[in-house]
Design an enzyme around this catalytic site. Structure first.
Site, short mmCIF file in Angstrom:
data_model
loop_
_atom_site.label_atom_id
_atom_site.label_comp_id
_atom_site.label_asym_id
_atom_site.label_seq_id
_atom_site.Cartn_x
_atom_site.Cartn_y
_atom_site.Cartn_z
N ARG A 160 -2.32 1.11 -7.52
CA ARG A 160 -1.37 1.03 -6.40
C ARG A 160 0.05 0.66 -6.77
O ARG A 160 1.00 1.15 -6.17
CB ARG A 160 -1.86 -0.04 -5.44
CG ARG A 160 -2.71 0.59 -4.43
CD ARG A 160 -3.05 -0.34 -3.35
NE ARG A 160 -4.25 0.27 -2.80
CZ ARG A 160 -5.10 -0.32 -2.04
NH1 ARG A 160 -4.90 -1.56 -1.70
NH2 ARG A 160 -6.15 0.31 -1.59
N HIS A 200 0.87 -1.18 0.00
CA HIS A 200 0.00 0.00 0.00
C HIS A 200 0.90 1.23 0.00
O HIS A 200 1.85 1.30 0.79
CB HIS A 200 -0.91 0.01 1.23
CG HIS A 200 -2.06 0.95 1.11
ND1 HIS A 200 -1.90 2.32 1.10
CD2 HIS A 200 -3.39 0.73 0.96
CE1 HIS A 200 -3.09 2.90 0.96
NE2 HIS A 200 -4.01 1.95 0.86
N HIS A 203 0.77 -5.04 2.24
CA HIS A 203 -0.64 -4.81 2.54
C HIS A 203 -1.54 -5.99 2.18
O HIS A 203 -2.37 -6.40 2.98
CB HIS A 203 -1.08 -3.57 1.77
CG HIS A 203 -2.48 -3.15 2.00
ND1 HIS A 203 -2.94 -2.76 3.24
CD2 HIS A 203 -3.56 -3.04 1.16
CE1 HIS A 203 -4.23 -2.42 3.15
NE2 HIS A 203 -4.63 -2.62 1.90
N ARG A 219 -4.15 -6.01 -7.31
CA ARG A 219 -5.57 -5.87 -6.94
C ARG A 219 -6.04 -4.42 -7.06
O ARG A 219 -5.36 -3.50 -6.62
CB ARG A 219 -5.76 -6.33 -5.50
CG ARG A 219 -7.17 -6.14 -4.97
CD ARG A 219 -7.24 -6.63 -3.54
NE ARG A 219 -6.40 -5.85 -2.67
CZ ARG A 219 -6.83 -4.92 -1.82
NH1 ARG A 219 -8.13 -4.65 -1.73
NH2 ARG A 219 -6.00 -4.26 -1.06
P1 FAD Z 1 -9.21 -11.80 7.66
O1 FAD Z 1 -10.19 -10.74 7.81
O2 FAD Z 1 -7.78 -11.43 7.84
O3 FAD Z 1 -9.55 -12.95 8.70
C1 FAD Z 1 -8.68 -14.03 8.89
C2 FAD Z 1 -9.10 -14.77 10.14
O4 FAD Z 1 -8.41 -15.99 10.25
C3 FAD Z 1 -8.79 -14.02 11.43
O5 FAD Z 1 -9.88 -14.20 12.30
C4 FAD Z 1 -7.56 -14.73 11.97
O6 FAD Z 1 -7.39 -14.63 13.35
C5 FAD Z 1 -7.87 -16.13 11.55
N1 FAD Z 1 -6.74 -17.04 11.45
C6 FAD Z 1 -5.61 -16.89 10.72
N2 FAD Z 1 -4.85 -17.98 10.84
C7 FAD Z 1 -5.51 -18.84 11.65
C8 FAD Z 1 -5.23 -20.13 12.15
N3 FAD Z 1 -4.10 -20.79 11.86
N4 FAD Z 1 -6.13 -20.72 12.98
C9 FAD Z 1 -7.28 -20.07 13.34
N5 FAD Z 1 -7.59 -18.85 12.89
C10 FAD Z 1 -6.71 -18.25 12.05
N6 FAD Z 1 -9.88 -4.45 1.43
C11 FAD Z 1 -10.91 -3.83 0.84
O7 FAD Z 1 -11.55 -4.42 -0.05
N7 FAD Z 1 -11.28 -2.57 1.22
C12 FAD Z 1 -10.61 -1.88 2.18
O8 FAD Z 1 -10.98 -0.76 2.50
C13 FAD Z 1 -9.50 -2.50 2.81
N8 FAD Z 1 -8.80 -1.84 3.75
C14 FAD Z 1 -7.80 -2.51 4.41
C15 FAD Z 1 -7.12 -1.87 5.44
C16 FAD Z 1 -6.16 -2.55 6.17
C17 FAD Z 1 -5.43 -1.85 7.30
C18 FAD Z 1 -5.84 -3.90 5.84
C19 FAD Z 1 -4.81 -4.65 6.61
C20 FAD Z 1 -6.49 -4.53 4.79
C21 FAD Z 1 -7.47 -3.84 4.07
N9 FAD Z 1 -8.15 -4.46 3.02
C22 FAD Z 1 -9.18 -3.82 2.41
C23 FAD Z 1 -7.94 -5.88 2.73
C24 FAD Z 1 -9.06 -6.69 3.40
O9 FAD Z 1 -9.33 -6.14 4.67
C25 FAD Z 1 -8.70 -8.14 3.57
O10 FAD Z 1 -8.22 -8.67 2.37
C26 FAD Z 1 -9.95 -8.94 3.99
O11 FAD Z 1 -10.48 -8.38 5.15
C27 FAD Z 1 -9.58 -10.37 4.22
O12 FAD Z 1 -10.69 -11.03 4.80
P2 FAD Z 1 -10.53 -12.55 5.20
O13 FAD Z 1 -11.81 -12.96 5.81
O14 FAD Z 1 -10.02 -13.31 4.04
O15 FAD Z 1 -9.34 -12.55 6.28
C1 SIN Z 2 -7.59 1.76 1.65
O1 SIN Z 2 -8.53 2.20 2.32
O2 SIN Z 2 -6.73 2.45 1.09
C2 SIN Z 2 -7.44 0.28 1.56
C3 SIN Z 2 -8.31 -0.22 0.51
C4 SIN Z 2 -7.87 -1.59 0.07
O3 SIN Z 2 -6.85 -2.11 0.49
O4 SIN Z 2 -8.58 -2.14 -0.77
#
Ligand code: FAD
Ligand code: SIN
Length: 536
Positions: A284, A238, A345, A380
């Site tokens: 990005r 990012h 990121h 992405r």
């Molecule tokens: P996560 O939300 O990361 O959840 C993973 C889960 O798995 C967690 O509960 C974790 O504890 C658990 N876990 C991991 N390993 C294990 C294990 N071995 N055993 C048990 N549990 C485990 N994307 C967008 O589209 N828009 C945005 O505005 C945006 N902003 C972002 C801002 C930040 C600061 C960050 C870091 C990311 C952002 N992203 C954004 C990316 C997006 O948030 C993530 O890609 C998305 O939330 C991933 O969702 P997920 O359910 O796949 O994983």
């Molecule tokens: C951001 O708010 O800039 C993060 C958005 C994203 O990672 O998709």
């Protein structure tokens, strides 16, 4: 060994895992395991929002085209189309769950939702709840999970290894071995369907926007079990993470630039016009590379984000999370420029799946950041990941329900014992400090040698250092009883190896993978996914 038998095992409590769990709970018993507290996930920290076509002046074709442009030729067109077209429906379902997106007027009409602008988007289409979208979504999903009688949530449960069995050339999954971080025991969660929704792996790098849970556990477990892993060279940096000794690489949302903020050098000069026609709102990969170049040219530690083109009261209303966090650090973003740098990121690669989240292991699904459906290609588009996670979770749940067979026997004692034979019978106490040293060594190597700009020499160096770390962590794994830190470190090392191997294989530059020794994009020889399997 404690043994749970369930119909659906969901590993991870972010948007992907919780969305899937809610959908399958009508047909069986569901266990959601999560390694820390329930909301601790990348989802919870998402700021910008969820990309979806909601305005009449926008169109699916434009969103699809923006996604394909950002993905630099590696997106799977069919996957992009189906996910983009299901965006409005996914937003409606989140509203029905109680998610309070920012809006003007009646919230039931999508047209009234406020839509932010982010890099690479040709229209305003990022649906958000101020700048704490992730927290709002996570809170509502968790409330629904807790209200469901068929779902049990296990906090402090770290999945360690998939339980798989191969017969007649086909590998099937029967659940997971899980480390209970409170009791220190290994438990078996035997399941008829298993979903990996373990999120990203930003912790592979020393500078990251990701919280500590993002250690690539799902990718590493799936790889060890024999699943295909795709496109790991495409780590997204990012462009604007806070550069501050107490800031811990807090994200400054791209939506801030969408509202008019400008990137500047220390001298106060803007520079993005020298790199791309979309200037500060270029995709990005372009912005991160431009900042990296400017920092190398100037020798400065950071560039600055100037929000003064935006009215102060609007900044406080639109970005309350960023405003308050930075005010606490002594930076008033309505007048002070924010020091920023790129930080790791989002992982565009992951466990290879189809658009229904199916992996190439039977009864094993993967959804969200841990998976690679082909949506993001080599880079992405901003805010497409929450969209992908929520839409594919729904498709995966439908597919799991269609094929669900409640008569599958979970009497698999030989598999349950196998994990203990392989690793857990060892006794003795290890020094935790060795784990933290190895972890910081790994994260620094990855930052210096496998960052925004790569070269053959840097990749070779990274590989050699990873070989040593691999040997040490495997030795640790076999000699000592499991610990939280050791399990995560082993997964981080595996994830780093997959990134470096993929980067070494790709002899061109494309999207997020830029190698100075192969600076051009080579569509004739390299326009395909990088696939790695344990047995190759
Ligand atoms: P996560 O939300 O990361 O959840 C993973 C889960 O798995 C967690 O509960 C974790 O504890 C658990 N876990 C991991 N390993 C294990 C294990 N071995 N055993 C048990 N549990 C485990 N994307 C967008 O589209 N828009 C945005 O505005 C945006 N902003 C972002 C801002 C930040 C600061 C960050 C870091 C990311 C952002 N992203 C954004 C990316 C997006 O948030 C993530 O890609 C998305 O939330 C991933 O969702 P997920 O359910 O796949 O994983
Ligand atoms: C951001 O708010 O800039 C993060 C958005 C994203 O990672 O998709």
């Amino acid at each position: 060994m404690i043994r749970h038998e369930i119909d659906f095992l969901v590993v991870g409590s972010g948007i992907a895992g919780l969305s899937f769990a809610l959908r399958v709970a009508s047909k069986g018993k569901v266990a959601v395991i999560t390694k820390k507290k329930d909301s601790e996930s990348n989802t919870n920290y998402a700021q910008g929002g969820i990309a979806s076509v909601i305005k009449s002046e926008d169109s699916f074709e434009k969103h699809i085209n923006d996604t394909l442009q950002a993905g630099r030729g590696l997106c799977h067109d069919d996957v992009v189309r189906v996910i983009v077209e299901h965006g409005p429906d996914a937003i409606r379902k989140l509203i029905d769950l109680g998610v309070a997106f920012s809006h003007t007027g009646d919230r039931s009409s999508l047209e009234n939702l406020d839509a932010g602008q982010e890099g690479g988007h040709s229209a305003k289409r990022v649906v958000h709840a101020a700048d704490y979208t992730g927290r709002e979504v996570e809170t509502r999903l968790l409330a629904a999970i807790k209200a469901s009688p068929n779902i049990t949530l296990y906090e402090d449960h770290l999945a360690v290894e998939l339980i798989v069995d191969s017969a007649a050339g086909k590998t099937n999954c029967y659940g997971c071995h899980v480390f209970d971080a409170i009791s220190g025991e290994i438990k078996a969660f035997a399941a008829r369907v298993t979903l990996l929704a373990t999120g990203g792996l930003g912790q592979v790098y020393v500078h990251t926007t990701n919280p500590s849970i993002a250690t690539g556990d799902g990718v590493a477990m799936a790889y060890r079990a024999g699943a295909s892993i795709a496109n790991m060279e495409f780590m997204q940096f990012h462009p604007t993470a806070l550069y501050h000794p107490e800031g811990d690489y807090f994200l400054i949302s791209e939506a801030v630039r969408g509202e008019g903020a400008r990137l500047k050098l220390k001298s106060g000069e803007t520079f993005m016009e020298n790199y791309h026609e979309q200037k500060d709102l270029a995709p990005r990969d372009v912005v991160a590379k431009a900042i990296d170049r400017e920092l190398k040219l100037s020798g400065d530690p950071c560039v600055y984000l100037d929000l003064t083109p935006i009215k102060s009261d609007y900044i406080m209303r639109r970005f309350p999370n960023i405003y308050n966090r930075l005010l606490g650090l002594g930076i008033d973003i309505t007048r002070d420029p924010i020091p920023v740098v790129p930080a790791a990121h989002y992982m565009c690669g992951g466990i290879r799946t189809d658009v229904r989240g199916k992996t190439d292991i039977g009864r094993l699904y993967a959804v969200g950041e841990t998976a690679c459906t082909g949506m993001h290609g080599a880079n992405r588009l901003a805010s497409n990941s929450l969209l992908e996670a929520v839409v594919v979770a729904e498709f995966a749940a439908e597919s799991a329900l269609d094929t669900f067979d409640s008569t599958i026997s979970l009497g698999i004692p030989k598999l349950l014992e196998k994990y203990m034979e392989d690793s857990g019978n060892s006794v003795g106490e290890h020094e935790e400090v060795l784990i933290s040293h190895s972890k910081s060594e790994l994260r620094r190597h990855m930052w210096h040698y496998v960052g925004v700009v790569r070269s053959n020499e840097r990749l070779n160096r990274a590989w050699k250092r990873l070989e040593i770390l691999t040997e040490e962590t495997e030795d640790f794994h076999h000699r000592y009883p499991p610990s939280f830190g050791a399990i995560e470190l082993r997964n981080l090392v595996t994830a780093a190896q997959l990134i470096v191997r993929s980067a070494m294989l790709r002899k061109e530059s494309r999207g997020l993978h830029y190698n100075v020794d192969y600076p051009e994009t080579d569509d004739i020889n390299w326009r395909y996914d990088t696939i790695l399997r344990k047995d190759d």
